[in-house]
Enzyme design. Structure first.
Site, PDB file in Angstrom:
ATOM      1  N   ARG A   1       0.833  -1.214   0.000  1.00 45.96           N
ATOM      2  CA  ARG A   1       0.000   0.000   0.000  1.00 45.96           C
ATOM      3  C   ARG A   1       0.861   1.255   0.000  1.00 45.96           C
ATOM      4  NH1 ARG A   1      -4.882  -2.266   3.915  1.00 45.96           N
ATOM      5  NH2 ARG A   1      -6.126  -2.993   2.150  1.00 45.96           N
TER       6      ARG A   1
ATOM      7  N   LYS B   1     -17.918 -19.162   0.884  1.00 47.25           N
ATOM      8  CA  LYS B   1     -19.362 -19.208   1.127  1.00 47.25           C
ATOM      9  C   LYS B   1     -20.187 -18.397   0.150  1.00 47.25           C
ATOM     10  CE  LYS B   1     -19.356 -19.979   6.084  1.00 47.25           C
ATOM     11  NZ  LYS B   1     -19.627 -19.359   7.380  1.00 47.25           N
TER      12      LYS B   1
ATOM     13  N   GLY C   1      -8.924 -10.428  -0.955  1.00 47.08           N
ATOM     14  CA  GLY C   1      -7.738 -10.740  -0.158  1.00 47.08           C
ATOM     15  C   GLY C   1      -7.148 -12.101  -0.493  1.00 47.08           C
TER      16      GLY C   1
ATOM     17  N   GLY D   1     -12.939  -4.812   0.853  1.00 42.73           N
ATOM     18  CA  GLY D   1     -14.359  -4.446   0.920  1.00 42.73           C
ATOM     19  C   GLY D   1     -14.812  -3.596  -0.249  1.00 42.73           C
TER      20      GLY D   1
HETATM   21  P1  ADP Z   1     -11.551 -13.552  -1.230  1.00 46.16           P
HETATM   22  O1  ADP Z   1     -10.827 -13.173   0.033  1.00 46.16           O
HETATM   23  O2  ADP Z   1     -10.620 -13.544  -2.410  1.00 46.16           O
HETATM   24  O3  ADP Z   1     -12.783 -12.732  -1.457  1.00 46.16           O
HETATM   25  P2  ADP Z   1     -12.942 -15.711   0.082  1.00 46.16           P
HETATM   26  O4  ADP Z   1     -12.538 -15.160   1.405  1.00 46.16           O
HETATM   27  O5  ADP Z   1     -14.360 -15.618  -0.287  1.00 46.16           O
HETATM   28  O6  ADP Z   1     -12.016 -15.087  -1.083  1.00 46.16           O
HETATM   29  O7  ADP Z   1     -12.600 -17.270   0.019  1.00 46.16           O
HETATM   30  C1  ADP Z   1     -11.327 -17.808   0.204  1.00 46.16           C
HETATM   31  C2  ADP Z   1     -11.357 -19.064   0.990  1.00 46.16           C
HETATM   32  O8  ADP Z   1     -12.227 -20.049   0.436  1.00 46.16           O
HETATM   33  C3  ADP Z   1      -9.997 -19.712   1.057  1.00 46.16           C
HETATM   34  O9  ADP Z   1      -9.532 -19.685   2.386  1.00 46.16           O
HETATM   35  C4  ADP Z   1     -10.217 -21.142   0.562  1.00 46.16           C
HETATM   36  O10 ADP Z   1      -9.514 -22.097   1.314  1.00 46.16           O
HETATM   37  C5  ADP Z   1     -11.704 -21.322   0.756  1.00 46.16           C
HETATM   38  N1  ADP Z   1     -12.229 -22.377  -0.098  1.00 46.16           N
HETATM   39  C6  ADP Z   1     -12.248 -22.415  -1.437  1.00 46.16           C
HETATM   40  N2  ADP Z   1     -12.796 -23.556  -1.886  1.00 46.16           N
HETATM   41  C7  ADP Z   1     -13.127 -24.290  -0.802  1.00 46.16           C
HETATM   42  C8  ADP Z   1     -13.734 -25.571  -0.608  1.00 46.16           C
HETATM   43  N3  ADP Z   1     -14.094 -26.330  -1.638  1.00 46.16           N
HETATM   44  N4  ADP Z   1     -13.925 -25.986   0.658  1.00 46.16           N
HETATM   45  C9  ADP Z   1     -13.548 -25.204   1.693  1.00 46.16           C
HETATM   46  N5  ADP Z   1     -12.986 -23.996   1.581  1.00 46.16           N
HETATM   47  C10 ADP Z   1     -12.769 -23.531   0.343  1.00 46.16           C
END
Ligand code: ADP
Ligand code: MG
Length: 395
Positions: free
Chosen positions: A38, A192, A350, A373
């Site tokens: 940053r 999720k 992230g 965010g």
């Molecule tokens: P970002 O931070 O890029 O927005 P998220 O926080 O939504 O992404 O999701 C990232 C997380 O999702 C990672 O920690 C990864 O391990 C988890 N993940 C991805 N696929 C699966 C899966 N099939 N089962 C459990 N966790 C998962």
């Protein structure tokens, strides 16, 4: 096209005091900055303004001091790292002090969040800050989803411009989802569905291909009647997933769910029970931890037909090998297509940034946003108050 003024529209700033909102909310350990991404993002704007003879006054928040002066959150700690990155002396303006700069000099003003008026977007604080400068430059896209005094309020009382980092981010996002070249693909993965419902709802009306991976794909598979065993799955959201699929259908958006997956009985690195199977063959005691190689190949073919890609969320549990395989493979395909000039690729989030770094391709995407965010809210189609204020100021 988003309309906002940039530093190109700012005339002669010699001798003027410019308030520059940067993102200096860096990770620290033992009094040292552990990741200066940053700080480096702030460099082009700060140096340009200093070189053009402005008195550069940097505004930023650091942590969550909740409206009180708390030394643990003092921006004083970030000044050495900023000075090192800029290669220039940087002075610090403590709470209650008045800046005193010569033309071309740079100072950091104490954490804006020490004052409760920051998060309240309080006119009194806005006036107080505005009295320190002649011009306002917002260079912190990552804070633009907050209507705070230093991110939004100031743009209404001083001539307001986007800094170089803000400009680059807005131009990249505009290319990816504002006025993109079609066909457009979106990859949405991550843990999720519940955290990205609004993203999915917005994207189905915008993109030609919606690629769903990660844990959230399991909820969609369950909605389609697939038994997902012990996989991460939000069974209470299968109806919502159905609605999203129906909306996609109505909008002419093709949704891609995996037809093969990588499963195991335990969540560990290279587990003995690891296997790849069709989505219809997941056993009751197995977890889906990545999408399978056949799915990845099909998705690579989809990307080859597309001109634009926007990506948020890993396709599998990429922190634990070999559940990084799909994310790494598809990211490398996207990087290669970007290199060939056939794809504009924009990614953010992230864990997504971590996954692209892990795949070694972050610098081969057209643009990678480190804003958490704010990037997600933009993917939800929301108007970011900090950006809207810059646009209003340009009219
Ligand atoms: P970002 O931070 O890029 O927005 P998220 O926080 O939504 O992404 O999701 C990232 C997380 O999702 C990672 O920690 C990864 O391990 C988890 N993940 C991805 N696929 C699966 C899966 N099939 N089962 C459990 N966790 C998962
Ligand atoms: Mg995350």
């Amino acid at each position: 096209m988003t309309k906002f003024k940039t530093l190109d529209d700012l005339g002669d700033v010699r001798g003027k005091a410019v308030l520059v909102r940067e993102d200096l909310n860096v990770p620290m350990a033992d009094g040292r900055v552990t990741d200066d991404t940053r700080v480096r993002a702030a460099m082009p704007t700060v140096l340009e303004l200093a070189d053009r003879g402005a008195k550069v006054l940097i505004l930023a928040h650091f942590g969550r001091p909740k409206g009180t002066a708390d030394e643990r959150y003092s921006l004083r700690q970030v000044v050495p790292a900023l000075s090192a990155v800029l290669g220039r002396p940087v002075s610090f303006v403590a709470a209650g002090e008045q800046p005193d700069l010569a033309d071309g000099q740079i100072a950091v003003i104490e954490n804006t969040r020490f004052d409760p008026g920051e998060e309240a977007n309080d006119p009194a604080l806005i006036q107080k800050l505005a009295s320190l400068g002649d011009v306002y430059v917002n260079d912190a896209f990552s804070a633009a989803h907050r209507a705070h005094a230093s991110t939004e309020g100031l743009a209404h009382v001083l001539p307001a411009y986007a800094g170089r980092a803000m400009q680059a981010e807005l131009e990249a996002l505009e290319k990816a989802l504002g006025q993109p070249e079609h066909p457009v693909a979106a990859v949405v993965g991550g843990a999720k569905v519940s955290s990205k419902l609004d993203v999915l709802r917005h994207l189905v009306g915008k993109v030609d291909h919606l690629i769903i991976g990660g844990g959230m794909a399991n909820t969609f598979l369950a909605a389609r009647g697939v038994s997902v065993g012990k996989s991460l799955c939000e069974h209470d959201l299968t109806e919502t997933a159905e609605q999203i699929l129906t909306a996609a259908d109505a909008a002419g958006c093709t949704v891609h769910l995996p037809y093969d997956v990588v499963v195991s009985r335990e969540f560990a690195a290279n587990p003995p029970s690891l296997r790849t199977c069709n989505v219809h063959e997941v056993a009751a005691d197995e977890m889906i931890l990545d999408i399978g190689p056949a799915a990845v190949e099909a998705l690579a073919d989809v990307l080859k037909t597309c001109r634009t890609l926007v990506w948020n969320g890993p396709l599998g549990a990429f922190e634990t090998p070999p559940f990084d395989a799909a994310t790494v493979a598809l990211a490398r395909t996207a990087a290669a297509l970007t290199g060939e000039g056939s794809l504009v690729s924009v990614a953010g989030g992230g864990d997504t940034v971590a996954a692209l770094n892990h795949a070694g391709v972050a610098d081969r995407f057209s643009y990678v946003s480190t804003a958490g965010g704010a990037f997600l809210e933009w993917m939800e189609g929301k108007t970011l108050p900090g950006v809207a204020a810059l646009e209003a100021a340009s009219r």
